[in-house]
Write a protein that holds these residues in place. Structure first.
Motif, PDB file in Angstrom:
ATOM      1  N   LEU A   1     -29.503  -7.004  22.590  1.00  0.00           N
ATOM      2  CA  LEU A   1     -28.619  -8.067  23.051  1.00  0.00           C
ATOM      3  C   LEU A   1     -29.194  -8.762  24.282  1.00  0.00           C
ATOM      4  O   LEU A   1     -29.161 -10.002  24.381  1.00  0.00           O
ATOM      5  N   LYS A   2     -29.745  -7.983  25.213  1.00  0.00           N
ATOM      6  CA  LYS A   2     -30.339  -8.564  26.415  1.00  0.00           C
ATOM      7  C   LYS A   2     -31.498  -9.486  26.058  1.00  0.00           C
ATOM      8  O   LYS A   2     -31.629 -10.598  26.604  1.00  0.00           O
ATOM      9  N   LEU A   3     -32.334  -9.057  25.143  1.00  0.00           N
ATOM     10  CA  LEU A   3     -33.473  -9.877  24.719  1.00  0.00           C
ATOM     11  C   LEU A   3     -33.012 -11.122  23.974  1.00  0.00           C
ATOM     12  O   LEU A   3     -33.559 -12.220  24.172  1.00  0.00           O
ATOM     13  N   ALA A   4     -32.000 -10.966  23.132  1.00  0.00           N
ATOM     14  CA  ALA A   4     -31.492 -12.112  22.370  1.00  0.00           C
ATOM     15  C   ALA A   4     -30.920 -13.171  23.311  1.00  0.00           C
ATOM     16  O   ALA A   4     -31.222 -14.364  23.187  1.00  0.00           O
ATOM     17  N   LEU A   5     -30.094 -12.741  24.266  1.00  0.00           N
ATOM     18  CA  LEU A   5     -29.490 -13.685  25.204  1.00  0.00           C
ATOM     19  C   LEU A   5     -30.540 -14.369  26.073  1.00  0.00           C
ATOM     20  O   LEU A   5     -30.500 -15.597  26.282  1.00  0.00           O
ATOM     21  N   GLY A   6     -31.487 -13.595  26.569  1.00  0.00           N
ATOM     22  CA  GLY A   6     -32.545 -14.167  27.398  1.00  0.00           C
ATOM     23  C   GLY A   6     -33.394 -15.165  26.631  1.00  0.00           C
ATOM     24  O   GLY A   6     -33.775 -16.219  27.157  1.00  0.00           O
ATOM     25  N   THR A   7     -33.675 -14.848  25.377  1.00  0.00           N
ATOM     26  CA  THR A   7     -34.481 -15.734  24.543  1.00  0.00           C
ATOM     27  C   THR A   7     -33.753 -17.046  24.279  1.00  0.00           C
ATOM     28  O   THR A   7     -34.340 -18.135  24.344  1.00  0.00           O
ATOM     29  N   ILE A   8     -32.454 -16.967  23.979  1.00  0.00           N
ATOM     30  CA  ILE A   8     -31.675 -18.176  23.707  1.00  0.00           C
ATOM     31  C   ILE A   8     -31.556 -19.032  24.961  1.00  0.00           C
ATOM     32  O   ILE A   8     -31.745 -20.260  24.923  1.00  0.00           O
ATOM     33  N   GLU A   9     -31.247 -18.415  26.096  1.00  0.00           N
ATOM     34  CA  GLU A   9     -31.121 -19.169  27.341  1.00  0.00           C
ATOM     35  C   GLU A   9     -32.433 -19.861  27.689  1.00  0.00           C
ATOM     36  O   GLU A   9     -32.450 -21.041  28.059  1.00  0.00           O
ATOM     37  N   GLY A  10     -33.537 -19.139  27.553  1.00  0.00           N
ATOM     38  CA  GLY A  10     -34.840 -19.720  27.864  1.00  0.00           C
ATOM     39  C   GLY A  10     -35.217 -20.838  26.905  1.00  0.00           C
ATOM     40  O   GLY A  10     -35.782 -21.856  27.308  1.00  0.00           O
ATOM     41  N   SER A  11     -34.897 -20.655  25.634  1.00  0.00           N
ATOM     42  CA  SER A  11     -35.228 -21.672  24.629  1.00  0.00           C
ATOM     43  C   SER A  11     -34.432 -22.952  24.860  1.00  0.00           C
ATOM     44  O   SER A  11     -34.973 -24.064  24.724  1.00  0.00           O
ATOM     45  N   VAL A  12     -33.163 -22.807  25.208  1.00  0.00           N
ATOM     46  CA  VAL A  12     -32.335 -23.983  25.501  1.00  0.00           C
ATOM     47  C   VAL A  12     -32.893 -24.742  26.698  1.00  0.00           C
ATOM     48  O   VAL A  12     -33.011 -25.976  26.684  1.00  0.00           O
ATOM     49  N   GLU A  13     -33.276 -24.025  27.730  1.00  0.00           N
ATOM     50  CA  GLU A  13     -33.819 -24.670  28.921  1.00  0.00           C
ATOM     51  C   GLU A  13     -35.146 -25.357  28.616  1.00  0.00           C
ATOM     52  O   GLU A  13     -35.438 -26.432  29.165  1.00  0.00           O
ATOM     53  N   LEU A  14     -35.935 -24.761  27.726  1.00  0.00           N
ATOM     54  CA  LEU A  14     -37.211 -25.358  27.347  1.00  0.00           C
ATOM     55  C   LEU A  14     -37.006 -26.678  26.609  1.00  0.00           C
ATOM     56  O   LEU A  14     -37.729 -27.652  26.839  1.00  0.00           O
ATOM     57  N   VAL A  15     -36.004 -26.722  25.732  1.00  0.00           N
ATOM     58  CA  VAL A  15     -35.699 -27.973  25.032  1.00  0.00           C
ATOM     59  C   VAL A  15     -35.284 -29.045  26.047  1.00  0.00           C
ATOM     60  O   VAL A  15     -35.704 -30.209  25.961  1.00  0.00           O
ATOM     61  N   LYS A  16     -34.483 -28.658  27.033  1.00  0.00           N
ATOM     62  CA  LYS A  16     -34.005 -29.609  28.036  1.00  0.00           C
ATOM     63  C   LYS A  16     -35.139 -30.150  28.898  1.00  0.00           C
ATOM     64  O   LYS A  16     -35.189 -31.340  29.215  1.00  0.00           O
ATOM     65  N   GLN A  17     -36.064 -29.277  29.289  1.00  0.00           N
ATOM     66  CA  GLN A  17     -37.062 -29.651  30.287  1.00  0.00           C
ATOM     67  C   GLN A  17     -38.365 -30.191  29.698  1.00  0.00           C
ATOM     68  O   GLN A  17     -39.068 -30.960  30.359  1.00  0.00           O
ATOM     69  N   SER A  18     -38.691 -29.800  28.485  1.00  0.00           N
ATOM     70  CA  SER A  18     -40.012 -30.132  27.943  1.00  0.00           C
ATOM     71  C   SER A  18     -40.139 -31.567  27.459  1.00  0.00           C
ATOM     72  O   SER A  18     -41.240 -32.126  27.420  1.00  0.00           O
ATOM     73  N   GLY A  19     -39.018 -32.161  27.063  1.00  0.00           N
ATOM     74  CA  GLY A  19     -39.090 -33.486  26.477  1.00  0.00           C
ATOM     75  C   GLY A  19     -39.568 -33.475  25.035  1.00  0.00           C
ATOM     76  O   GLY A  19     -39.728 -34.529  24.409  1.00  0.00           O
ATOM     77  N   LYS A  20     -39.777 -32.305  24.485  1.00  0.00           N
ATOM     78  CA  LYS A  20     -40.220 -32.156  23.093  1.00  0.00           C
ATOM     79  C   LYS A  20     -39.027 -31.897  22.186  1.00  0.00           C
ATOM     80  O   LYS A  20     -38.002 -31.378  22.621  1.00  0.00           O
ATOM     81  N   SER A  21     -39.155 -32.223  20.917  1.00  0.00           N
ATOM     82  CA  SER A  21     -38.086 -31.966  19.957  1.00  0.00           C
ATOM     83  C   SER A  21     -38.072 -30.485  19.594  1.00  0.00           C
ATOM     84  O   SER A  21     -39.089 -29.786  19.735  1.00  0.00           O
ATOM     85  N   PRO A  22     -36.932 -29.981  19.105  1.00  0.00           N
ATOM     86  CA  PRO A  22     -36.892 -28.588  18.653  1.00  0.00           C
ATOM     87  C   PRO A  22     -37.947 -28.295  17.590  1.00  0.00           C
ATOM     88  O   PRO A  22     -38.543 -27.208  17.581  1.00  0.00           O
TER      89      PRO A  22
END
Length: 268
Positions: free
Chosen positions: A201-222
């Motif tokens: 669960l800890k890994l899943a939550l961390g991965t999702i939070e990080g992935s969401v932030e990457l979409v926001k900051q990178s300017g790249k599409s999913p």
């Protein structure tokens, strides 16, 4: 913000908005509410909010009223609401979160003299991370800005035509449940692969939070970011292939459309 707010209903979503506003610093003394359930009312009163005896009393005391009853209940309370609204001596603002109940139907009950806005929030408002669609049709710019001010402290807002508010319901209104299912699926996958549930669960939550932030900051599409993770013949593309076999994206699309259609049905 010195706006006084009345909640007609403090169930799951109404309660989420109310608690989100409190967490964002709104003075509990400026929040009134009506709930026929003494048990539910006790919990809200314990937060410092003021319980009123009727819908009429609530809309008289507050500048802004949140209509947070279930859509099926609207027809049962329409006559009472209409009588209370017609007795108002000054213009008030009503914000409805009822899925499927058109602004036209609300105006027939609440009157032309009042500002009536349809919105579709979602449960993460409770923790200040909500998403809210605002239906702009027939609503003044002043009212839209007021709603954005209220919701801005507890989430992000998007203006849409009322014809698209059902789509907002199917997507952001319902999607927290889809995301919770996704988190649970990842967690169970980790457990099946040998991890403890806590670690998975800890890994899943961390991965999702990080992935969401990457979409926001990178300017790249999913899609572009997905391609970056998928090295040739690697572990990720093997997992993506398994998702494709299960029609993962197609199923999500169907879920959003199903929620949208159900919202439309509730308004009939």
């Amino acid at each position: 913000m010195n706006t006084t707010i009345f909640f007609a209903g403090t169930g799951n979503m109404g309660g989420a908005i109310l608690r989100g506003l409190l967490n964002a610093g709104t003075d509990a003394k400026n929040i009134f509410f009506f709930d026929p359930s003494d048990k539910a009312a006790e919990a809200v009163s314990a937060l410092g909010c003021v319980r009123v005896k009727s819908f009429a009393e609530g809309i008289e005391k507050a500048n802004v009223t949140f209509l947070c009853v279930k859509p099926q209940i609207f027809k049962l309370v329409a006559a009472e609401w209409k009588a209370a609204a017609s007795a108002l001596k000054s213009e008030k603002t009503f914000i409805s979160i009822m899925a499927g109940v058109a602004r036209k139907s609300l105006i027939e009950v609440l009157g032309e003299k009042n500002q009536v806005l349809r919105v579709m929030p979602n449960l993460p408002l409770t923790v200040g991370k909500g998403s809210v669609g605002l239906a702009t049709d027939g609503v003044s710019e002043e009212t839209l800005k007021l709603a954005e001010e209220i919701f801005g402290n507890i989430g992000v807002t998007c203006r849409v035509a009322e014809s698209l508010i059902d789509a907002v319901t199917g997507l952001s209104g319902s999607a927290p449940a889809y995301v919770f299912e996704f988190i649970e699926g990842l967690t169970r996958g980790g457990v099946k692969a040998g991890l403890t549930r806590d670690v998975a669960l800890k890994l899943a939550l961390g991965t999702i939070e990080g992935s969401v932030e990457l979409v926001k900051q990178s300017g790249k599409s999913p899609s572009d970011l997905c391609a970056m993770v998928c090295s040739p013949a690697g572990t990720t593309i093997a997992g993506i292939d398994a998702l494709e076999e299960g029609a993962f994206r197609s199923t999500l699309i169907k879920a959003v459309v199903a929620g949208t259609n159900r919202s439309k049905e509730l308004g009939k």
